[in-house]
Design a protein around this motif. Structure first.
Motif: not given
Length: 353
Positions: A317-327, A333-342
């Motif tokens: 269940p480590v990714f459940d909080s990301i899927i449900t939007g609770q985290i 920014v890495m390699n000129d790309y904008y990221h919203t998830m760790g």
């Protein structure tokens, strides 16, 4: 027929008990009663009387519902019971062997084992905690699975939370188990699975106290550290984790994730096939996420040892909080790309075929 006479009936006892049936032996042909030891009969009667005596002493006579309903209190029931049965009790008491009566009513002393807990406390202090300790820090780390400083910090927090771990004096003024002895008992049982007999030999603590210490220690640790550990990270935690990862050259890293196999020594034989993996011994897999300072905020522990890390990750269940939007979102920014998830750092990469 007139010339044939019927044989006389075989004599039997009045009670019809086969054990007292008359038997005919070879010789003079006279019926002889089977001999029974008189001592055995006497011992049987004495045992029956002692059993009745113990029943009256411990349980009292049978109380019928019709008679007990007329009593308004338990005291009236007891007084009536004694009055109705005192004659029977006196008769049985007088007829029983005095040695048996003395043995029944003989006061039993509680068995006491003198454990040198004071000497054991001094020995523990001399080996691990005094200024000139005997065993080096690497020995303490290997045997307690933590550094000495961490052990003492947990000990101080536990003592401040619950006075159970504070050394006290008993009814006769003797010092009880010290806080170091109690915590050492709990740690050794948790780390090595020690049986209580081994703790009794090593730390001089009896079985009931060892189990009570273990249960109390677990409850106290949950109460002290439950709000800090074993919870999903909040915004402040994510900011700190991202900063630690950036200082180490990993932008957007939330921690390290890994799976480890714990050997299941008492695994049922029928489950060996599903719980054996690369180690060829039954194991259970523990998945954990930890930060640089060993802040563990996620664990998943139940998968059989025959699975690999990817299979464990699918069930975790480590990714459940990301899927449900609770985290909270992670922005970097890495390699000129904008990221919203760790992401989590692992010790290997599995390339799908």
């Amino acid at each position: 027929m007139a010339g044939i006479k019927p044989s006389p009936a075989r004599p039997r006892s009045e009670s019809g008990n086969p054990s007292t049936t008359l038997r005919r032996f070879s010789g003079n042909g006279e019926p002889v009663k089977k001999a029974v030891s008189q001592d055995e009969k006497r011992r049987t009667r004495e045992a029956e009387k002692a059993e009745k005596l113990m029943h009256l002493v411990c349980w009292g006579p049978k109380l019928y519902s019709s008679s007990s309903s007329s009593f308004s209190s338990l005291d009236n029931v007891i007084d009536s019971m004694i009055q109705r049965n005192q004659d029977a009790f006196r008769e049985i008491l007088n007829s029983v062997n005095p040695d048996i009566v003395e043995q029944v009513f003989k006061p039993r002393k509680r068995r006491y084992i003198h454990r040198d807990r004071e000497g054991n406390h001094r020995q523990l202090m001399k080996e691990y905690f005094e200024e000139n300790y005997i065993y080096l820090p690497e020995y303490f780390r290997r045997r307690f699975k933590m550094q000495r400083e961490l052990f003492l910090r947990i000990l101080n927090d536990v003592k401040a939370y619950d006075d159970y771990f504070i050394q006290k004096r008993d009814a006769i003024g003797r010092l009880g188990l010290s806080s170091i002895q109690k915590m050492t008992t709990a740690i050794r049982i948790l780390v090595y699975g020690y049986v209580v007999d081994h703790c009794d030999e090593y730390i001089k603590i009896d079985e009931n106290t060892a189990i009570e210490t273990l249960m109390t220690f677990c409850k106290v640790v949950i109460g002290v550290y439950g709000e800090e550990y074993m919870r999903p990270p909040n915004e402040a935690d994510i900011a700190r984790l991202l900063q630690e990862g950036e200082e180490r050259g990993f932008l957007g890293m939330l921690g390290s994730i890994d799976c480890m196999h714990w050997e299941w020594k008492n695994c049922p034989v029928t489950w060996h096939g599903t719980h054996k993996g690369r180690s060829h011994t039954p194991t259970l897999i523990l998945e954990a996420v930890a930060s640089k300072d060993l802040w563990i905020w996620h664990t998943f522990f139940r998968m059989p040892g025959s699975h690999n890390d990817i299979n464990v990750l699918y069930h975790s269940p480590v990714f459940d909080s990301i899927i449900t939007g609770q985290i909270p979102l992670v922005n970097f920014v890495m390699n000129d790309y904008y990221h919203t998830m760790g992401y989590y750092l692992v010790d290997g990469t599995y390339i799908p075929e």
